[in-house]
Design a protein around this motif. Structure first.
Motif, PDB file in Angstrom:
ATOM      1  N   PHE A 108       0.822  -1.206   0.000  1.00 40.48           N
ATOM      2  CA  PHE A 108       0.000   0.000   0.000  1.00 40.48           C
ATOM      3  C   PHE A 108       0.859   1.260   0.000  1.00 40.48           C
ATOM      4  O   PHE A 108       0.528   2.253  -0.649  1.00 40.48           O
ATOM      5  CB  PHE A 108      -0.931  -0.029   1.205  1.00 40.48           C
ATOM      6  N   THR A 109       1.980   1.232   0.753  1.00 37.55           N
ATOM      7  CA  THR A 109       2.857   2.396   0.767  1.00 37.55           C
ATOM      8  C   THR A 109       3.448   2.662  -0.614  1.00 37.55           C
ATOM      9  O   THR A 109       3.652   3.819  -0.996  1.00 37.55           O
ATOM     10  CB  THR A 109       3.989   2.204   1.788  1.00 37.55           C
ATOM     11  N   PHE A 110       3.691   1.615  -1.380  1.00 38.41           N
ATOM     12  CA  PHE A 110       4.175   1.812  -2.744  1.00 38.41           C
ATOM     13  C   PHE A 110       3.096   2.435  -3.618  1.00 38.41           C
ATOM     14  O   PHE A 110       3.390   3.228  -4.512  1.00 38.41           O
ATOM     15  CB  PHE A 110       4.657   0.487  -3.341  1.00 38.41           C
ATOM     16  N   CYS A 111       1.840   2.063  -3.372  1.00 34.28           N
ATOM     17  CA  CYS A 111       0.740   2.703  -4.106  1.00 34.28           C
ATOM     18  C   CYS A 111       0.658   4.188  -3.775  1.00 34.28           C
ATOM     19  O   CYS A 111       0.393   5.025  -4.656  1.00 34.28           O
ATOM     20  CB  CYS A 111      -0.581   2.011  -3.770  1.00 34.28           C
ATOM     21  N   LEU A 112       0.895   4.530  -2.515  1.00 32.33           N
ATOM     22  CA  LEU A 112       0.915   5.938  -2.122  1.00 32.33           C
ATOM     23  C   LEU A 112       2.039   6.683  -2.831  1.00 32.33           C
ATOM     24  O   LEU A 112       1.844   7.796  -3.338  1.00 32.33           O
ATOM     25  CB  LEU A 112       1.096   6.055  -0.609  1.00 32.33           C
ATOM     26  N   LEU A 113       3.212   6.066  -2.860  1.00 40.59           N
ATOM     27  CA  LEU A 113       4.346   6.704  -3.537  1.00 40.59           C
ATOM     28  C   LEU A 113       4.066   6.876  -5.020  1.00 40.59           C
ATOM     29  O   LEU A 113       4.377   7.928  -5.608  1.00 40.59           O
ATOM     30  CB  LEU A 113       5.609   5.864  -3.318  1.00 40.59           C
ATOM     31  N   ALA A 114       3.454   5.848  -5.632  1.00 42.39           N
ATOM     32  CA  ALA A 114       3.100   5.953  -7.050  1.00 42.39           C
ATOM     33  C   ALA A 114       2.088   7.065  -7.286  1.00 42.39           C
ATOM     34  O   ALA A 114       2.147   7.792  -8.287  1.00 42.39           O
ATOM     35  CB  ALA A 114       2.554   4.618  -7.551  1.00 42.39           C
ATOM     36  N   GLY A 115       1.139   7.227  -6.351  1.00 45.05           N
ATOM     37  CA  GLY A 115       0.163   8.306  -6.475  1.00 45.05           C
ATOM     38  C   GLY A 115       0.802   9.673  -6.390  1.00 45.05           C
ATOM     39  O   GLY A 115       0.431  10.595  -7.127  1.00 45.05           O
ATOM     40  N   LEU A 274       5.399   9.052   3.777  1.00 44.31           N
ATOM     41  CA  LEU A 274       6.453   8.993   4.797  1.00 44.31           C
ATOM     42  C   LEU A 274       5.862   8.638   6.162  1.00 44.31           C
ATOM     43  O   LEU A 274       6.452   7.857   6.928  1.00 44.31           O
ATOM     44  CB  LEU A 274       7.182  10.333   4.862  1.00 44.31           C
ATOM     45  N   PHE A 275       4.688   9.192   6.456  1.00 41.56           N
ATOM     46  CA  PHE A 275       4.028   8.890   7.721  1.00 41.56           C
ATOM     47  C   PHE A 275       3.629   7.417   7.783  1.00 41.56           C
ATOM     48  O   PHE A 275       3.845   6.749   8.802  1.00 41.56           O
ATOM     49  CB  PHE A 275       2.810   9.794   7.878  1.00 41.56           C
ATOM     50  N   GLU A 276       3.055   6.892   6.698  1.00 38.57           N
ATOM     51  CA  GLU A 276       2.651   5.482   6.666  1.00 38.57           C
ATOM     52  C   GLU A 276       3.867   4.567   6.772  1.00 38.57           C
ATOM     53  O   GLU A 276       3.802   3.489   7.367  1.00 38.57           O
ATOM     54  CB  GLU A 276       1.883   5.189   5.374  1.00 38.57           C
ATOM     55  N   LEU A 277       4.982   4.991   6.200  1.00 31.67           N
ATOM     56  CA  LEU A 277       6.201   4.185   6.267  1.00 31.67           C
ATOM     57  C   LEU A 277       6.705   4.097   7.702  1.00 31.67           C
ATOM     58  O   LEU A 277       7.172   3.036   8.143  1.00 31.67           O
ATOM     59  CB  LEU A 277       7.271   4.798   5.355  1.00 31.67           C
ATOM     60  N   SER A 278       6.614   5.197   8.448  1.00 31.65           N
ATOM     61  CA  SER A 278       7.027   5.172   9.853  1.00 31.65           C
ATOM     62  C   SER A 278       6.104   4.278  10.683  1.00 31.65           C
ATOM     63  O   SER A 278       6.565   3.552  11.578  1.00 31.65           O
ATOM     64  CB  SER A 278       7.044   6.595  10.407  1.00 31.65           C
ATOM     65  N   VAL A 279       4.790   4.318  10.393  1.00 31.01           N
ATOM     66  CA  VAL A 279       3.852   3.449  11.102  1.00 31.01           C
ATOM     67  C   VAL A 279       4.160   1.985  10.801  1.00 31.01           C
ATOM     68  O   VAL A 279       4.161   1.120  11.699  1.00 31.01           O
ATOM     69  CB  VAL A 279       2.403   3.791  10.716  1.00 31.01           C
ATOM     70  N   LEU A 280       4.427   1.674   9.536  1.00 27.98           N
ATOM     71  CA  LEU A 280       4.748   0.302   9.150  1.00 27.98           C
ATOM     72  C   LEU A 280       6.013  -0.178   9.852  1.00 27.98           C
ATOM     73  O   LEU A 280       6.098  -1.330  10.297  1.00 27.98           O
ATOM     74  CB  LEU A 280       4.915   0.225   7.636  1.00 27.98           C
ATOM     75  N   THR A 281       7.006   0.695   9.972  1.00 30.24           N
ATOM     76  CA  THR A 281       8.240   0.328  10.672  1.00 30.24           C
ATOM     77  C   THR A 281       7.966  -0.015  12.129  1.00 30.24           C
ATOM     78  O   THR A 281       8.481  -0.997  12.667  1.00 30.24           O
ATOM     79  CB  THR A 281       9.254   1.485  10.580  1.00 30.24           C
ATOM     80  N   GLY A 282       7.138   0.805  12.789  1.00 29.39           N
ATOM     81  CA  GLY A 282       6.802   0.525  14.185  1.00 29.39           C
ATOM     82  C   GLY A 282       6.053  -0.785  14.356  1.00 29.39           C
ATOM     83  O   GLY A 282       6.305  -1.537  15.314  1.00 29.39           O
TER      84      GLY A 282
END
Length: 362
Positions: A108-115, A274-282
């Protein structure tokens, strides 16, 4: 060796779970924001859809709304998982679902980046859509009685006054189209008939523009007819004088307007990524640290959490081997398929089917 390994105590695991619960609910709000941005862009494009050709640019708002809806669903589930993730008994209920959740969120984060990239990269597509759409709309400007086209005159006039522009690329574009309907031409005048006959397509072309091209800030009355005829106006030279017409084309005006909107939306989507990526890391740290606690059997002990258990190269190699072994297993299952019957001879050897003699009826 584990990548970015961090040691967590029981207290730190609890605080991490609480923080992730809060961040996931904030991400639900960002998903609603994405849906709102998609709706706003869709309305802005729909308001001038008759001035654009059908291109991929119309799919951008729908993609934003779809990504926003996915963000709401994913982060709602993530908040539910994280609020119970620090408790060992509750973690066991979510353990099987947590890894697919992390993989899905990673995609999903890749879809956000693509968007975000799509919003910044749509300038060329938008320019082509506006260029073709405005060119067609100007050709139908005079068709105020034609069904489906009667609104184009009003739309173009409002556009040129609102955005202070004229024509597609400039006011000279109106010289190449007939923008006055034949019903308003006096066919008894020789000048009108001569203009119609002089054109191969029988169009009434002239060096004039609609009234909406007039610059309201000019102190001189608008010169919208015979723009290039210096002798038709007093103290006038169209080569040197500043014309009281809008100089900028509407394609450039609309392109700047939509580019600014899409660039702003793209920047917001990039921040959400970037925010979603930090959540995914946590979430990944919470998952690995809780799994190590369950392996140790002591719920009060410290545990290590990491992003990857092995290095990037080793992880990629392991995943590739898994995929390759799955392919071999699938191929072996096909080879061992009992439903495939090979005809054999009396001696138990495979019989050459193509060499059998066929008995045809008389």
């Amino acid at each position: 060796m584990a990548v970015l390994k961090v040691t967590f105590t029981k207290t730190k695991r609890g605080k991490l779970a609480q923080a992730l619960w809060l961040l996931n609910w904030v991400s639900v709000v960002t998903g609603i924001l994405l849906i709102s941005l998609g709706l706003f862009l869709k309305v802005e494009i729909q308001n001038r859809r008759e001035l654009m050709s059908e291109r991929k640019v119309h799919a951008v708002p729908s993609a934003l709304m779809a990504v926003g809806l996915a963000a709401c669903c994913i982060n709602f589930l993530g908040g539910k998982m994280c609020v119970e993730g620090a408790d060992a008994a509750a973690f066991l209920r979510w353990k099987l679902l947590m890894l697919p959740y992390i993989v899905g969120t990673f995609c999903f984060t890749f879809c956000l980046l693509a968007g975000a990239v799509l919003c910044h990269a749509m300038r060329g597509e938008m320019e082509e859509a506006l260029s073709q759409g405005l060119r067609d709309a100007m050709r139908y400007y005079k068709d105020t009685d034609a069904p489906g086209r009667c609104f184009l005159k009003r739309s173009i006039d409002i556009l040129q006054m609102q955005f202070q522009c004229c024509g597609n690329t400039g006011f000279q574009d109106w010289f190449q189209v007939q923008w006055i309907s034949n019903r308003y031409l006096d066919m008894s005048r020789a000048e009108v008939t001569d203009r119609l006959r002089s054109n191969v397509e029988g169009k009434y072309l002239m060096d004039g523009v609609p009234f909406s091209c007039c610059n309201l800030n000019s102190p001189r009355p608008c010169i919208q007819h015979q723009v290039t005829n210096n002798s038709a106006h007093f103290h006038y030279n169209h080569h040197t004088d500043e014309l009281n017409l809008w100089r900028r084309g509407c394609r450039q005006a609309l392109l700047d307007y939509y580019t600014q909107i899409m660039s702003s939306i793209g920047s917001i989507v990039l921040l959400i990524w970037l925010f979603e990526l930090s959540v995914l890391t946590g979430v990944r740290y919470l998952q690995t640290s809780m799994e190590n606690v369950l392996r140790q059997g002591d719920l009060e002990s410290e545990s290590d959490g990491w992003l990857l258990e092995n290095s990037f190269v080793e992880t990629a190699r392991d995943k590739f081997n898994i995929i390759k072994n799955l392919g071999k297993c699938y191929q072996g299952d096909e080879d061992d398929d009992p439903n495939i019957n090979v005809p054999t001879s009396a001696q138990g050897r495979p019989e050459n089917v193509s060499s059998k003699r066929m008995n045809l009826p008389d």
